[in-house]
Design an enzyme around this catalytic site. Structure first.
Site, PDB file in Angstrom:
ATOM      1  N   HIS A 119       0.821  -1.222   0.000  1.00 10.74           N
ATOM      2  CA  HIS A 119       0.000   0.000   0.000  1.00 10.74           C
ATOM      3  C   HIS A 119       0.857   1.275   0.000  1.00 10.74           C
ATOM      4  O   HIS A 119       0.319   2.369   0.137  1.00 10.74           O
ATOM      5  CB  HIS A 119      -0.939   0.039   1.214  1.00 10.74           C
ATOM      6  CG  HIS A 119      -1.876  -1.135   1.297  1.00 10.74           C
ATOM      7  ND1 HIS A 119      -2.655  -1.541   0.239  1.00 10.74           N
ATOM      8  CD2 HIS A 119      -2.159  -1.977   2.326  1.00 10.74           C
ATOM      9  CE1 HIS A 119      -3.372  -2.600   0.620  1.00 10.74           C
ATOM     10  NE2 HIS A 119      -3.086  -2.885   1.872  1.00 10.74           N
ATOM     11  N   ASP A 233      -4.122 -13.282   4.717  1.00 12.10           N
ATOM     12  CA  ASP A 233      -5.413 -12.680   5.090  1.00 12.10           C
ATOM     13  C   ASP A 233      -6.622 -13.015   4.212  1.00 12.10           C
ATOM     14  O   ASP A 233      -7.736 -12.582   4.545  1.00 12.10           O
ATOM     15  CB  ASP A 233      -5.261 -11.163   5.318  1.00 12.10           C
ATOM     16  CG  ASP A 233      -4.543 -10.430   4.207  1.00 12.10           C
ATOM     17  OD1 ASP A 233      -4.347 -11.027   3.141  1.00 12.10           O
ATOM     18  OD2 ASP A 233      -4.190  -9.245   4.414  1.00 12.10           O
TER      19      ASP A 233
HETATM   20 ZN    ZN Z   1      -3.606  -7.511   3.398  1.00 15.94          ZN
END
Ligand code: ZN
Length: 301
Positions: A119, A233
């Site tokens: 990110h 995740d």
């Molecule tokens: Zn993630």
């Protein structure tokens, strides 16, 4: 075999912070306890240098991170309080993926026991990501090893928005992200290939899409190196993910990605990326499985 870790560079977090800082040391301990890895397999990497970081990030951003000049909104977007240790950890974690890529070019594969900070954009960070390790690594390998084509295969449940943005319009690095459509980031960037999955997507449907995505990625980019973000995740009991993969499904995913790369003799640097299971031991087990599968697929090179 050499795997790279930065769990000795712990950054100070407030109590009840949702980033599972302890998972990285426990992952290394679990690998050691399995008897399949020994102390000598693990090494602390060099920190990524300014020159390495600024191939992927703008110099002003690096300077402001390094000197603690980020403003409140930028710090909140990253989600970590600023400290010198935060800077050092971010440099080391990027250095670990970079070191894993160098190792992979000679031995087939290696891994960073953390990383996957996808990110981070050229001039800002968000979502626990300060520097983009995959972007720094791809640029370094182009520069120092003369690679023409690199693929980033991002199987974290969150889109690799920073990576997509950094390499937008750049044909030398192919970005593939398979992620939850309704997971963070809510405004998505455009990767070279994005596969967005509905909430609750399970093993078989996920793997059906992944197989096609992998084929397309390898066909279109013919990479000389892959960087695999093996996020834990997409797991069904993850606090932040919206998909419903089982541990078995995640192991099949790893075998599919790593098997496809090994069959084509594409070296791979693996980063762990996210993993926020309600019981953090589940995330650690999923990460450990990835490394065991890599070793099986590539052999103990
Ligand atoms: Zn993630």
């Amino acid at each position: 075999m050499t795997l790279f870790y930065s769990d000795v560079f712990v950054l100070p977090l407030p109590a009840h912070h949702r980033f599972p800082m302890g998972k990285y040391l426990r992952l290394r301990e679990r690998l050691l306890a399995s008897g399949e890895f020994v102390d000598n397999d693990f090494r602390v990497p060099e920190a990524a240098s300014d020159a390495e970081i600024t191939r992927a990030h703008c110099p002003q951003y690096l300077r402001r991170v390094a000197t603690g000049e980020l403003d409140g909104a930028e710090i909140r977007a990253i989600g970590f309080p600023w400290s010198e240790r935060m800077v050092e950890r971010s440099r080391r974690s990027s250095g670990a993926t970079l070191a894993a890529a160098r190792e992979a070019l000679t031995r087939g594969w290696s891994a960073n026991l953390a990383g996957g900070t996808h990110h981070a954009f050229r001039d800002r960070g968000e979502g626990f990501c300060v520097f983009n390790d995959a972007a720094i690594t791809a640029r370094a390998m182009q520069s120092e090893a003369g690679l023409k084509r690199v693929s980033v295969i991002d199987c974290d449940v969150h889109q690799g928005n920073g990576t997509a943005s950094i390499f937008a319009g750049d044909d030398s690095v192919f970005t593939f992200s398979i992620h939850g459509a309704r997971n963070f980031p809510f405004a998505k960037e455009t990767s070279d290939l994005d596969i967005e999955l509905d909430d609750g997507t399970g093993d078989d449907e996920y793997l059906w899409h992944l197989e096609r995505g992998l084929d397309e990625t390898l066909e279109r980019s013919r990479p000389q190196l892959a960087i695999y973000l093996a996020g834990a995740d997409p797991y069904e009991d993850d606090r932040l993910g919206r998909l419903k993969l089982t541990k078995r499904g995640l192991a099949r995913r790893d075998r599919m990605v790593l098997g496809a790369l090994a069959a084509r003799r594409v070296p791979v640097a693996i980063a762990m990326a996210g993993g926020y299971a309600r019981d953090i031991e589940d995330s650690i087990e999923i990460h450990a499985n990835t490394l065991q599968i890599a070793r099986e697929v590539w052999g103990d090179s």
